[in-house]
Design a protein around this motif. Sequence first.
Motif, mmCIF file in Angstrom:
data_model
loop_
_atom_site.group_PDB
_atom_site.id
_atom_site.type_symbol
_atom_site.label_atom_id
_atom_site.label_comp_id
_atom_site.label_asym_id
_atom_site.label_seq_id
_atom_site.Cartn_x
_atom_site.Cartn_y
_atom_site.Cartn_z
ATOM 1 N N LEU A 1 31.433 53.230 25.222
ATOM 2 C CA LEU A 1 32.019 54.066 26.271
ATOM 3 C C LEU A 1 33.474 53.692 26.513
ATOM 4 O O LEU A 1 34.351 54.564 26.649
ATOM 5 N N ARG B 1 36.574 56.105 25.982
ATOM 6 C CA ARG B 1 37.536 56.410 27.044
ATOM 7 C C ARG B 1 38.970 56.131 26.587
ATOM 8 O O ARG B 1 39.888 56.902 26.866
ATOM 9 N N TYR C 1 40.043 56.181 23.530
ATOM 10 C CA TYR C 1 40.399 57.226 22.549
ATOM 11 C C TYR C 1 40.737 58.527 23.261
ATOM 12 O O TYR C 1 41.709 59.213 22.909
ATOM 13 N N LEU C 2 39.929 58.827 24.313
ATOM 14 C CA LEU C 2 40.179 60.059 25.075
ATOM 15 C C LEU C 2 41.544 59.998 25.755
ATOM 16 O O LEU C 2 42.283 60.987 25.772
ATOM 17 N N LEU D 1 44.115 60.713 23.286
ATOM 18 C CA LEU D 1 44.168 62.147 22.978
ATOM 19 C C LEU D 1 44.861 62.915 24.097
ATOM 20 O O LEU D 1 45.714 63.778 23.842
ATOM 21 N N GLU D 2 44.455 62.577 25.343
ATOM 22 C CA GLU D 2 45.022 63.298 26.482
ATOM 23 C C GLU D 2 46.525 63.058 26.598
ATOM 24 O O GLU D 2 47.255 63.923 27.071
ATOM 25 N N GLN E 1 48.450 62.994 24.191
ATOM 26 C CA GLN E 1 49.111 63.877 23.223
ATOM 27 C C GLN E 1 49.125 65.331 23.673
ATOM 28 O O GLN E 1 49.861 66.154 23.123
ATOM 29 N N LEU E 2 48.290 65.622 24.692
ATOM 30 C CA LEU E 2 48.216 67.007 25.150
ATOM 31 C C LEU E 2 49.367 67.311 26.097
ATOM 32 O O LEU E 2 49.846 66.425 26.799
ATOM 33 N N PRO E 3 49.792 68.544 26.108
ATOM 34 C CA PRO E 3 50.903 68.869 27.006
ATOM 35 C C PRO E 3 50.445 68.892 28.464
ATOM 36 O O PRO E 3 49.286 69.145 28.743
#
Lengths: 320, 131
Positions: free
Chosen positions: B116, B120, B122-123, B126-127, B129-131
Amino acid sequence: MKKIVVLVVLTGFFSVLIAKENLELESLRIEFDNFITQQKYKPYAKAEKAQAKAAIEALYNQRGEVKNHGVYMARYHLTKAKMTAESAYLEDALKETEAHLQTVNMQTLKAEAQLARMEADRAQLLIKLHAEEAERARQEKQTALELANQKASEAEMTQAELEAAQAYAKAQEKVAALAKEEADLAFAEIEALRMQLESLVAKETDAGLMMTLGDFVFASGSANLKQAAVDNFDRVMQFINNYPNRNIRIEGHTDSSGSEDLNEKLSKKRADAVKQLLIQNGIAAERISAIGQGEAHPVASNNTEAGKAKNRRVEIILLK
Amino acid sequence: MTIKTLKRMNFVLCFLIVTFLVACTPPTVIDINEDTFYQLQQQVEDIKKSEVADAAPMEMKFITEKLQRAKQAKANGDIREEARLTQQIRADMTIARLRAEVNGLNQKLLDKRDELSAARTYLQQLEAQLP
């Protein structure tokens, strides 16, 4: 007295023994109470807790070896209740963690999908940009190629035009030269014709005064009078106008080249042409007669060119 | 204090002693028979070969010792002792299995929490990298 002492000693011994057993029992009771008051284990192992509680409470009625075994078994029930509760708690914690993990994984999948979409959009944009770039390059290349072809064509055309212009200029130059030459020749011819016409002299013959026009007044092989001859016919007209009362006979003659019939016709046509010229210059047509003598009356030998030239003539005779 | 009184006290004392001894007489805790020990011995052998042995070494030590004592009690014809030891060994085996189970669940939970935590992290990456 001794018996009393023994009784007191025995009572003390059993009291100590009972106190020790009660201490263990109380220890178990406290451990059990601590266990069942823990919030995190409250929902779990209820049956096991009840068994442990019963086992501990049963100890109050037990003594000796039985109680030792009972203590052991009560501790077993307590431990079993604890471990069962712990196991259930861990299972729930595991499920909860698994649920959190699933949630995070779902969020991760969504984020990955979103990123993948972004990547795809970016890749698509790049592809589009590359395609546009390639198209622009292709168009530029095409334009450059067309321009190059156009320039080449223009160069070829320019070269061709230049060559054509040069050729045309050369041709024009030749034409001009020829024209000049022709003009010079014509001028010379005209001048010669004029001089010949002006130098014409009348000769007294049996038929009357005769003026001979050489074949130079006609186009070669034709019955048409040269324009120069027409323009310079003043000398002839002056000759004729000196004798306004005389009729005029015009005789056409040829050399011996060709057939007699053809020569007769040609001579007649030439005589007619001169007749028409006289008429145009104001001589009455009634005064004029025109005949074709053909090759019948040569004035020189037809064996030489000079003789033939002399034989080709038109004679204007002012009749007596 | 008369002799009669002493006799009465002696009687009372003897009565109390007899009563105490009767009360402390250990009854048979579980029923056992001639084959119970051998069945128990086989169960202990099975559990020693399982992963429970590694997960609960203390309980296995108790079990082994008590099995020897049960064997001795059986040889001595002490049925009560054999019965008590049999019951305790079964209890110890239950605890051993539970301990192995808890240990396994603990390890699983640790692994799951690590998973977990990594998920988290990794998430979050990823987040970011998001705009």
